[in-house]
Scaffold this active site. Structure first.
Site, PDB file in Angstrom:
ATOM      1  N   HIS A 107     -12.376  -3.251   5.181  1.00 24.85           N
ATOM      2  CA  HIS A 107     -11.764  -2.880   3.898  1.00 24.85           C
ATOM      3  C   HIS A 107     -10.378  -3.533   3.805  1.00 24.85           C
ATOM      4  O   HIS A 107      -9.535  -3.366   4.691  1.00 24.85           O
ATOM      5  CB  HIS A 107     -11.663  -1.364   3.727  1.00 24.85           C
ATOM      6  CG  HIS A 107     -11.259  -1.023   2.325  1.00 24.85           C
ATOM      7  ND1 HIS A 107     -12.173  -0.905   1.299  1.00 24.85           N
ATOM      8  CD2 HIS A 107     -10.038  -0.872   1.775  1.00 24.85           C
ATOM      9  CE1 HIS A 107     -11.515  -0.670   0.168  1.00 24.85           C
ATOM     10  NE2 HIS A 107     -10.225  -0.644   0.428  1.00 24.85           N
ATOM     11  N   ALA A 108     -10.148  -4.290   2.730  1.00 26.24           N
ATOM     12  CA  ALA A 108      -8.939  -5.113   2.624  1.00 26.24           C
ATOM     13  C   ALA A 108      -7.668  -4.270   2.648  1.00 26.24           C
ATOM     14  O   ALA A 108      -7.611  -3.187   2.075  1.00 26.24           O
ATOM     15  CB  ALA A 108      -8.987  -5.921   1.327  1.00 26.24           C
ATOM     16  N   HIS A 167      -4.437  -9.105  -5.167  1.00 28.81           N
ATOM     17  CA  HIS A 167      -4.084  -7.685  -5.011  1.00 28.81           C
ATOM     18  C   HIS A 167      -3.333  -7.458  -3.694  1.00 28.81           C
ATOM     19  O   HIS A 167      -2.255  -6.865  -3.672  1.00 28.81           O
ATOM     20  CB  HIS A 167      -5.357  -6.831  -5.071  1.00 28.81           C
ATOM     21  CG  HIS A 167      -5.112  -5.379  -4.801  1.00 28.81           C
ATOM     22  ND1 HIS A 167      -4.876  -4.463  -5.805  1.00 28.81           N
ATOM     23  CD2 HIS A 167      -5.026  -4.691  -3.641  1.00 28.81           C
ATOM     24  CE1 HIS A 167      -4.661  -3.269  -5.267  1.00 28.81           C
ATOM     25  NE2 HIS A 167      -4.755  -3.372  -3.949  1.00 28.81           N
ATOM     26  N   GLU A 168      -3.901  -7.944  -2.613  1.00 28.12           N
ATOM     27  CA  GLU A 168      -3.285  -7.713  -1.294  1.00 28.12           C
ATOM     28  C   GLU A 168      -1.933  -8.405  -1.186  1.00 28.12           C
ATOM     29  O   GLU A 168      -0.970  -7.840  -0.658  1.00 28.12           O
ATOM     30  CB  GLU A 168      -4.215  -8.186  -0.169  1.00 28.12           C
ATOM     31  CG  GLU A 168      -5.530  -7.409  -0.079  1.00 28.12           C
ATOM     32  CD  GLU A 168      -5.343  -5.912  -0.031  1.00 28.12           C
ATOM     33  OE1 GLU A 168      -4.299  -5.438   0.470  1.00 28.12           O
ATOM     34  OE2 GLU A 168      -6.223  -5.188  -0.513  1.00 28.12           O
ATOM     35  N   HIS A 198       0.939  -6.462  -2.490  1.00 23.43           N
ATOM     36  CA  HIS A 198       1.514  -5.492  -1.540  1.00 23.43           C
ATOM     37  C   HIS A 198       2.540  -6.182  -0.633  1.00 23.43           C
ATOM     38  O   HIS A 198       3.624  -5.665  -0.388  1.00 23.43           O
ATOM     39  CB  HIS A 198       0.419  -4.898  -0.646  1.00 23.43           C
ATOM     40  CG  HIS A 198      -0.493  -3.918  -1.330  1.00 23.43           C
ATOM     41  ND1 HIS A 198      -0.039  -2.791  -1.956  1.00 23.43           N
ATOM     42  CD2 HIS A 198      -1.858  -3.869  -1.427  1.00 23.43           C
ATOM     43  CE1 HIS A 198      -1.083  -2.087  -2.425  1.00 23.43           C
ATOM     44  NE2 HIS A 198      -2.192  -2.734  -2.121  1.00 23.43           N
ATOM     45  N   GLU A 233       0.032  -0.397  -5.837  1.00 21.13           N
ATOM     46  CA  GLU A 233      -1.296  -0.942  -6.138  1.00 21.13           C
ATOM     47  C   GLU A 233      -1.291  -1.823  -7.379  1.00 21.13           C
ATOM     48  O   GLU A 233      -2.215  -2.626  -7.571  1.00 21.13           O
ATOM     49  CB  GLU A 233      -2.302   0.201  -6.315  1.00 21.13           C
ATOM     50  CG  GLU A 233      -2.489   1.073  -5.082  1.00 21.13           C
ATOM     51  CD  GLU A 233      -2.933   0.291  -3.854  1.00 21.13           C
ATOM     52  OE1 GLU A 233      -3.539  -0.789  -4.015  1.00 21.13           O
ATOM     53  OE2 GLU A 233      -2.651   0.749  -2.727  1.00 21.13           O
ATOM     54  N   HIS A 282     -11.954   5.222   1.260  1.00 28.28           N
ATOM     55  CA  HIS A 282     -10.703   5.991   1.213  1.00 28.28           C
ATOM     56  C   HIS A 282     -10.861   7.451   1.635  1.00 28.28           C
ATOM     57  O   HIS A 282      -9.867   8.116   1.888  1.00 28.28           O
ATOM     58  CB  HIS A 282     -10.094   5.883  -0.186  1.00 28.28           C
ATOM     59  CG  HIS A 282      -9.828   4.455  -0.571  1.00 28.28           C
ATOM     60  ND1 HIS A 282     -10.844   3.553  -0.811  1.00 28.28           N
ATOM     61  CD2 HIS A 282      -8.681   3.756  -0.712  1.00 28.28           C
ATOM     62  CE1 HIS A 282     -10.326   2.379  -1.106  1.00 28.28           C
ATOM     63  NE2 HIS A 282      -9.024   2.461  -1.056  1.00 28.28           N
ATOM     64  N   TYR A 292      -4.710   4.293  -7.547  1.00 25.93           N
ATOM     65  CA  TYR A 292      -5.448   3.206  -8.211  1.00 25.93           C
ATOM     66  C   TYR A 292      -5.648   3.502  -9.693  1.00 25.93           C
ATOM     67  O   TYR A 292      -5.657   2.598 -10.526  1.00 25.93           O
ATOM     68  CB  TYR A 292      -6.789   2.958  -7.528  1.00 25.93           C
ATOM     69  CG  TYR A 292      -6.657   2.644  -6.063  1.00 25.93           C
ATOM     70  CD1 TYR A 292      -6.127   1.423  -5.636  1.00 25.93           C
ATOM     71  CD2 TYR A 292      -7.036   3.565  -5.087  1.00 25.93           C
ATOM     72  CE1 TYR A 292      -5.991   1.136  -4.288  1.00 25.93           C
ATOM     73  CE2 TYR A 292      -6.912   3.284  -3.735  1.00 25.93           C
ATOM     74  CZ  TYR A 292      -6.381   2.068  -3.342  1.00 25.93           C
ATOM     75  OH  TYR A 292      -6.248   1.788  -2.006  1.00 25.93           O
TER      76      TYR A 292
HETATM   77  O1  X8Z Z   1      -8.738  -0.270  -1.701  1.00 25.13           O
HETATM   78  C1  X8Z Z   1      -8.399  -1.110  -2.506  1.00 25.13           C
HETATM   79  C2  X8Z Z   1      -7.648  -2.354  -2.043  1.00 25.13           C
HETATM   80  C3  X8Z Z   1      -6.772  -2.079  -0.882  1.00 25.13           C
HETATM   81  S1  X8Z Z   1      -5.390  -1.108  -1.280  1.00 25.13           S
HETATM   82  C4  X8Z Z   1      -8.644  -3.405  -1.647  1.00 25.13           C
HETATM   83  N1  X8Z Z   1      -8.729  -0.974  -3.817  1.00 25.13           N
HETATM   84  C5  X8Z Z   1      -9.486   0.171  -4.294  1.00 25.13           C
HETATM   85  C6  X8Z Z   1     -10.914   0.164  -3.754  1.00 25.13           C
HETATM   86  O2  X8Z Z   1     -11.345  -0.857  -3.229  1.00 25.13           O
HETATM   87  O3  X8Z Z   1     -11.597   1.175  -3.904  1.00 25.13           O
HETATM   88  C7  X8Z Z   1      -8.375  -1.885  -4.890  1.00 25.13           C
HETATM   89  C8  X8Z Z   1      -9.046  -1.342  -6.103  1.00 25.13           C
HETATM   90  C9  X8Z Z   1      -9.473   0.056  -5.785  1.00 25.13           C
HETATM   91 ZN    ZN Z   2      -4.082  -2.053  -2.541  1.00 25.56          ZN
END
Ligand code: X8Z
Ligand code: ZN
Length: 604
Positions: A344-345, A374-375, A378, A402, A503, A513
């Site tokens: 997970h990024a 996105h990354e 951060h 975010e 998450h 988000y």
């Molecule tokens: O978790 C993330 C990022 C890392 S902060 C990749 N996002 C959420 C997800 O993947 O559920 C970005 C959009 C929503």
């Molecule tokens: Zn993020």
């Protein structure tokens, strides 16, 4: 070491005199503002001293998951939790002391320091840290058998993205959800410990602590989230109605009825959180889009590193300094073949200075082109606030963190910009506005109810309104209520579907988000105005706008030193979170959708 002169427990018993000399404190005497400041300075120094060790342990575990690295991470995080819990309890001694605003803010941030606060009793911090590390690792190493071979989440996501076979989609969707039932007991235990920790800090439960991070009353924040949702809900319903009709056209009544909720596995995404991958299924017949970003990237021979370099170049065009050499040496840009990692990024700053890195299992497609921006957002934010004191190193609120990269991506995904960097030969004309807006809405607008419901579920869990027996039922009640989606078939009795979303086992709050999906449009609207843009908002790209970039960086440099409305105002002139920029951006699409939906029975 200077910062560890005072053992954490000693701080509770003694105060610091004007010259930093320990003095006995009469128990009943109220501490002075100077003592409060001395306390917070020392607490901040102690936490900072521990942070590099914690960050390095966490990085190693996330990029090389073994029993040993889980042990090491849990040890480091356990120590940090124990220290933070003790300091946060001691901070309560200064409640009601007339301290200066900086000290007051730091005292509050100290209380909110941990996402999952540990109870202040022997062994509790270590136990909570072990549960956290194990849950995250169980998710990240999860595999299930498909067509006789084990597959990873990455592989499964590829199938969800590409396949248009409902039977295959159902099998993969259900398969991924076999990884989570074993997490349920750990999760329940973690909730109990975090609640106990939060209670020690004076919170009703950990959900209230999470809602206390927005410079307003926690109940008022819950109201804010509902208010923002009500601003965008009619537009979401319009999009839902249109997509459901196209899915019905494609798959027929037996797979996707024309009324009622949408089948979650038909949305091109494992969690039905963004639907851009099924653009081909819902594309308007009369106006075709002349390009597909997935194909453009592959055709142009992009590899993951080039995607990141391209992202860096976008930020450089805003006047931000290039990434340090160590970024390239230390980041994990692709999935290693020889070990288990957290795919997970995420974006990291290990030393609070310039040791910034990303960790991604990047694939060459449009979705990851977006995620790279996105990354990096951060990382640029982390570097911008690196000169702030330790407790102010953070986003104005987590939604800001975010939103930075998403804001950049709103420009870097425009056809104008794709043409500027040579991915597109020509810029499509106005006729392609609706296809472009539809594709963007499938990602951004479809996301909103998901962004909202994840923490609505967690708030209910922390409050004890939902128990382990009802975890799954409550999850699907919210999924249906807000998103209007349904699982492809009945869920097994042992299902723990929340655990199949990163998450939840990763314990990352999610309302950030939802907020980011609103802030990014506010930033975009303000940035385009600063750049003197006159046309429709969705066609604006702020690439090369260094003057605007300097103002944006000035907001980022504030970190969390001030309440978030101050940061928002510094860049946009507004002090309120407001979805009217979302409405302005998508206005032509909303009108178009309303026409398309004539004769449909919208809602579910
Ligand atoms: O978790 C993330 C990022 C890392 S902060 C990749 N996002 C959420 C997800 O993947 O559920 C970005 C959009 C929503
Ligand atoms: Zn993020």
């Amino acid at each position: 070491m200077k910062t560890q002169l005072l053992a954490a427990t000693a701080v509770a018993l003694i105060g610091l005199g004007p010259l930093g000399v320990a003095q006995a404190q009469p128990a009943a005497q109220k501490p002075t503002p100077a003592q409060a400041k001395a306390f917070i300075d020392e607490a901040e120094a102690q936490l900072e001293a521990l942070s590099l060790y914690v960050a390095k342990s966490a990085w190693v575990r996330a990029t090389y998951i073994t029993e040993d690295t889980q042990w090491l991470e849990a040890k480091a995080v356990g120590e940090e939790k124990e220290l933070a819990a003790q300091l946060a309890m001691q901070a309560a001694r200064y409640d009601g002391v007339a301290v200066d605003p900086v000290t007051a803010r730091k005292l509050k941030l100290l209380k909110l320091y941990l996402t999952l606060p540990a109870p202040d009793r022997a062994g509790a911090a270590a136990e909570l840290a072990r549960l956290e590390s194990r849950l995250d690792s169980t998710y990240s190493t999860g595999k299930f058998s498909y067509k006789g071979a084990p597959i990873t989440l990455n592989d499964a996501e590829e199938i969800m993205r590409e396949s248009r076979d409902p039977a295959e989609l159902k099998a993969v969707w259900e398969g991924w959800r076999t990884v989570s039932p074993p997490m349920r007991a750990d999760y329940a235990q973690l909730v109990a410990l975090a609640n106990e920790g939060a209670a020690g800090l004076g919170y009703k439960d950990a959900g209230v602590l999470w809602r206390d991070k927005y410079d307003m009353d926690p109940d008022a924040f819950a109201g804010e989230a509902d208010r923002l949702w009500s601003q965008v809900e009619p537009f979401y319903k319009n999009l839902h109605c249109y997509v459901r009709a196209r899915l019905n056209d494609r798959y027929g009544d037996a797979v996707q009825p024309r009324t009622g909720p949408i089948r979650a596995d038909l949305t091109g995404n494992m969690w039905a959180q963004s639907w851009g991958n099924i653009y081909d299924v819902v594309a308007p017949a009369e106006v075709r889009s002349s390009y597909d970003l997935d194909e453009l990237l592959v055709k142009a021979g992009y590899d993951p590193t080039r995607m990141v370099k391209t992202g860096e170049a976008f930020y450089s065009s805003l006047g931000l300094a290039p990434l340090p050499q160590t970024f390239w040496e230390r980041s994990m840009i692709t999935r290693p073949e020889d070990r288990e990692v957290v795919c997970h990024a995420s974006a990291w700053n290990l030393d609070g200075k310039d040791d910034i890195r990303i960790k991604m299992c990047t694939r060459v497609n449009g979705e990851d082109f977006f995620t790279v921006h996105h990354e990096l957002g951060h990382n640029y934010y982390q570097r911008a606030y690196a000169d702030q004191p330790y407790l102010f190193k953070g986003g104005a609120n987590d939604g800001f963190h975010e939103a930075i990269g998403d804001f950049a991506a709103l420009s870097s995904l425009t056809p104008t910009y794709l043409q500027q960097i040579g991915l597109l030969e020509t810029t499509p004309g106005e006729a392609e506005d609706i296809p472009f807006l539809l594709k963007t809405a499938l990602d951004k607008i479809a996301f909103l109810p998901f962004g909202l419901m994840v923490d609505k579920w967690r708030w209910q869990v922390f409050a004890g309104e939902v128990t382990p027996e009802t975890y799954n039922e409550a999850w699907w009640a919210l999924r249906t209520q807000y998103q209007g989606i349904t699982p492809p078939g009945p869920r097994p009795a042992d299902a723990f579907d929340p655990g199949a979303k990163y998450h939840i086992p990763g314990n990352t709050p999610y309302m950030r988000y939802f907020l980011a999906h609103i802030y990014q449009f506010q930033f975009h609207q303000a940035a385009c105005a600063q750049a003197g843009w006159q046309g429709p908002l969705h066609r604006c790209s702020v690439y090369d706008q260094a003057e605007m970039g300097a103002k944006f960086n000035a907001m980022m440099e504030m970190g969390q030193s001030k309440p978030w409305p101050d940061a928002l105002e510094a860049f946009t002139g507004q002090r309120q979170t407001d979805a009217s920029a979302v409405a302005a951006y998508f206005a032509p699409l909303n009108t178009w959708l309303t026409q398309q939906n004539q004769g449909e029975q919208c809602g579910w």
